[in-house]
Enzyme design. Structure first.
Site, PDB file in Angstrom:
ATOM      1  NE  ARG A 136      -8.346   0.204   4.807  1.00 29.66           N
ATOM      2  CZ  ARG A 136      -7.961   1.467   4.948  1.00 29.66           C
ATOM      3  NH1 ARG A 136      -7.893   1.997   6.173  1.00 29.66           N
ATOM      4  NH2 ARG A 136      -7.646   2.208   3.910  1.00 29.66           N
ATOM      5  CG  ASP A 194      -2.070   0.940   1.125  1.00 30.30           C
ATOM      6  OD1 ASP A 194      -2.324   1.453   0.012  1.00 30.30           O
ATOM      7  OD2 ASP A 194      -2.736   1.174   2.148  1.00 30.30           O
ATOM      8  CD  GLU A 233       1.867 -13.156  15.816  1.00 30.13           C
ATOM      9  OE1 GLU A 233       1.911 -11.999  16.278  1.00 30.13           O
ATOM     10  OE2 GLU A 233       1.288 -14.092  16.393  1.00 30.13           O
ATOM     11  CG  ASN A 243      -7.207  -2.483  -6.650  1.00 28.21           C
ATOM     12  OD1 ASN A 243      -6.245  -3.211  -6.397  1.00 28.21           O
ATOM     13  ND2 ASN A 243      -7.608  -1.533  -5.819  1.00 28.21           N
TER      14      ASN A 243
END
Length: 238
Positions: A183, A15, A196, A63
């Site tokens: 998120r 991101d 994790e 997207n």
């Protein structure tokens, strides 16, 4: 379950490409190109670090809603990546698989992907899983539809996994997300059950080997209990 200090399966939500470009007053597509440069660094480095499976969230089902020019640019970058990295992938013994609705990818990059998948199928190094036209909910829905078509009346967790995309890929041990967002954005919902989570403010184009090591070191210092107590883990009650 994997209790090793080196994660077997690392997944990355790449991101921040758009923000990287905006900070430099550049069109978003320049951020995506810079992001691809980061991919070219991280893939061989992950293999060198002993990661067996690396999943990259490259293009989501959502997207497709982005501006047409941006989507077309992303597909062109995907084609260029395959052309540029084909030989390196083969030399590094990396196997390429795709998770997602590959039929939705335009013909040119789809044909190149299928060829790369076929050529690398027998490679026995790291598995690079490209999530393209991918959504976690879509994957589960597609799995359910496969089960319905198979006339199976009942499934358990271990048998349900067989209907996911690339069922040989194990659960995610470590999820990395760049750019400061916290998120999972509909990514690998089933396989993230006990992962994790590692979040960093670094934008994806700036994510390098040093940042990857930070994530791996953080993972190595965590205690993974999978619902059990520390005492049970120490005794090996798995």
């Amino acid at each position: 379950m994997n209790l090793n200090k080196t994660p077997l399966h690392v997944a990355i939500i790449m991101d921040g490409n758009g923000r990287w470009a905006k900070k430099r007053n550049l069109p978003r597509i320049f951020g995506h190109k810079a992001g691809m440069n980061a991919v070219e660094k991280i893939v061989p480095y992950a293999a060198k670090k002993g990661i067996k499976y690396l999943s990259l969230f490259a293009f989501s089902t959502e997207n497709w809603l982005r501006p047409k020019e941006e989507v077309e640019g992303l597909m062109e970058i995907l084609s260029e990546f395959i052309d540029k990295e084909f030989n390196k992938i083969m030399e590094n013994n990396i196997k390429i698989v795709v998770s997602g609705r590959l039929e939705q990818i335009p013909e040119i990059p789809r044909t190149k992907l299928l060829n790369l998948m076929e050529k690398s199928e027998k490679n026995r190094g790291m598995v690079l899983n490209l999530a393209l036209s991918y959504g976690g909910r879509s994957e589960i829905v597609d799995a359910v539809n496969k089960i319905i078509k198979s006339d199976i009346k009942e499934v358990q967790e271990d048998s349900f996994v067989k209907y996911l995309y690339n069922p040989e890929i194990p659960d995610v041990d470590l999820l990395i997300r760049t750019s400061g967002e916290m998120r999972i954005s509909n990514f690998m919902l089933w396989r993230l059950a006990y992962a994790e989570l590692y979040f960093t403010d670094v934008l994806w184009p700036d994510f390098n080997e040093e940042e990857f090591d930070k994530a791996l070191n953080d993972y190595a210092n965590r205690s993974r209990r999978f619902g059990m107590t520390d005492e049970q883990i120490e005794r090996g009650d798995i």
